[in-house]
Scaffold this motif. Structure first.
Motif, PDB file in Angstrom:
ATOM      1  N   MET A 103      -1.082   1.493   6.190  1.00  0.00           N
ATOM      2  CA  MET A 103      -2.065   1.076   5.309  1.00  0.00           C
ATOM      3  C   MET A 103      -1.721   0.560   3.723  1.00  0.00           C
ATOM      4  N   HIS A 154      -1.541  -2.789   8.424  1.00  0.00           N
ATOM      5  CA  HIS A 154      -2.449  -3.246   9.293  1.00  0.00           C
ATOM      6  C   HIS A 154      -3.537  -2.233   9.530  1.00  0.00           C
ATOM      7  N   ASP A 155      -4.777  -2.444   9.400  1.00  0.00           N
ATOM      8  CA  ASP A 155      -5.670  -1.371   9.483  1.00  0.00           C
ATOM      9  C   ASP A 155      -6.459  -1.543  11.100  1.00  0.00           C
ATOM     10  N   LEU A 156      -5.875  -0.349  11.755  1.00  0.00           N
ATOM     11  CA  LEU A 156      -6.079  -0.239  13.136  1.00  0.00           C
ATOM     12  C   LEU A 156      -7.656   0.034  13.507  1.00  0.00           C
ATOM     13  N   ASP A 208     -11.161   1.352   4.955  1.00  0.00           N
ATOM     14  CA  ASP A 208     -10.011   2.474   4.699  1.00  0.00           C
ATOM     15  C   ASP A 208      -9.020   1.545   3.671  1.00  0.00           C
ATOM     16  N   CYS A 219       2.502  10.601  13.500  1.00  0.00           N
ATOM     17  CA  CYS A 219       2.235  11.868  12.870  1.00  0.00           C
ATOM     18  C   CYS A 219       1.199  11.997  11.900  1.00  0.00           C
ATOM     19  N   MET A 274       0.550   4.485  11.944  1.00  0.00           N
ATOM     20  CA  MET A 274       0.134   5.059  10.801  1.00  0.00           C
ATOM     21  C   MET A 274       1.104   5.871  10.073  1.00  0.00           C
ATOM     22  N   SER A 275       2.112   4.938   9.478  1.00  0.00           N
ATOM     23  CA  SER A 275       3.276   5.606   8.820  1.00  0.00           C
ATOM     24  C   SER A 275       2.983   5.550   7.260  1.00  0.00           C
ATOM     25  N   TYR A 316      -6.786   4.149   0.985  1.00  0.00           N
ATOM     26  CA  TYR A 316      -5.269   4.072   0.929  1.00  0.00           C
ATOM     27  C   TYR A 316      -4.979   3.153  -0.210  1.00  0.00           C
ATOM     28  N   HIS A 329      10.328  11.016   9.358  1.00  0.00           N
ATOM     29  CA  HIS A 329      10.576  12.393  10.155  1.00  0.00           C
ATOM     30  C   HIS A 329      11.690  12.541  11.061  1.00  0.00           C
ATOM     31  N   SER A 368      -2.118  11.729  12.074  1.00  0.00           N
ATOM     32  CA  SER A 368      -2.775  10.497  11.519  1.00  0.00           C
ATOM     33  C   SER A 368      -3.864  10.332  12.558  1.00  0.00           C
TER      34      SER A 368
END
Ligand SMILES: C[S@@+](CC[C@H](N)C(=O)[O-])C[C@H]1O[C@@H](n2cnc3c(N)ncnc32)[C@H](O)[C@@H]1O
Length: 222
Positions: free
Chosen positions: A76, A93-95, A19, A114, A57-58, A23, A63, A116
């Motif tokens: 990412m 941080h890559d989940l 990823d 949101c 995953m921001s 990203y 928002h 993701s």
């Protein structure tokens, strides 16, 4: 990488590359239209998310109409996260590489994610980790629309419709084993033009005693 209980190939992706490659360039854009963004903020306000919150995953926008007391953003891309005006702290941080969250137990009042969740290849592990970092009764709020980066979304997501997406997220909550009954709602007016905004959320159970503080009385809209 499959998680138990889902069909073979469910969590594979067209772009199976790490990823960090996809990203690497910053995307300082919005991924849903203004009405859907407002619907996300309206939901956070309605749920009273005012304490310590993790945005999973921001990117550069979280928002909230009013930022909570402390917002931590995890994603990412460092350039996107550094540009987030609501985040007091951020971490890359890559989940999918490591679903273990870099936070202590019971660190947050609420966690949001949101547009993701469809990119997670090990979602049940991530949801269980969210349960660990949430305080008892804390909520995980997942929102999504009907578009995505198709090459990075899991095949199980691409292979179904909005109702199927709601069912997938509800299954993640159930299989994580630490949440009460999820609430699912379409937060934009049905049958109107524009991006639809779906939300599925649940609160962690307290000592395994069932739902704690979620709004299950509102019932699922699916
Ligand atoms: C469509 S964007 C949504 C960004 C933001 N949540 C929003 O509402 O605009 C997808 C986000 O998921 C994050 N993401 C994708 N794969 C990830 C991974 N493996 N680990 C952590 N974050 C990831 C990216 O950094 C990106 O910001």
């Amino acid at each position: 990488m499959a998680e138990r209980g889902f069909p073979s190939g469910f969590f594979t992706r067209i772009d199976a590359e790490d990823d960090s490659v996809f990203y690497e360039p910053a995307r300082l854009v919005t991924h849903i239209d203004d009405r859907a963004i407002t619907a996300v903020g309206d939901l956070y306000a309605a749920l009273g998310m005012e304490g310590e919150v993790l945005d999973l995953m921001s990117s550069w926008v979280s928002h909230f109409h009013q930022p909570p007391a402390r917002l931590v953003a995890l994603g990412m891309n460092s350039q996107e996260l550094a540009a987030n005006p609501q985040a007091a702290e951020w971490v890359v941080h890559d989940l999918n590489a490591d679903p273990v969250l870099p936070f202590a137990d019971a660190s947050f009042d609420d966690v949001v994610c949101c547009v993701s969740v469809d990119y997670l290849t090990r979602p049940v592990e991530v949801f269980a980790e969210v349960g660990r970092v949430l305080r008892p009764g804390g909520r995980l709020v997942i929102t999504f629309s009907n578009r995505c980066f198709p090459s990075k979304a899991i095949r199980g997501w691409l292979g179904t419709d909005d109702g199927g997406h709601v069912a997938i997220v509800a299954a993640y909550f159930e299989r994580a084993g630490c949440f009460g009954e999820p609430v699912a709602q379409l937060r934009t007016p049905p049958g109107t033009a524009g991006d639809p905004l779906y939300a599925v959320w649940a609160a962690t159970t307290v000592n395994g005693a069932g739902p704690a503080g979620n709004a299950s009385s509102q019932g699922p809209s699916r």
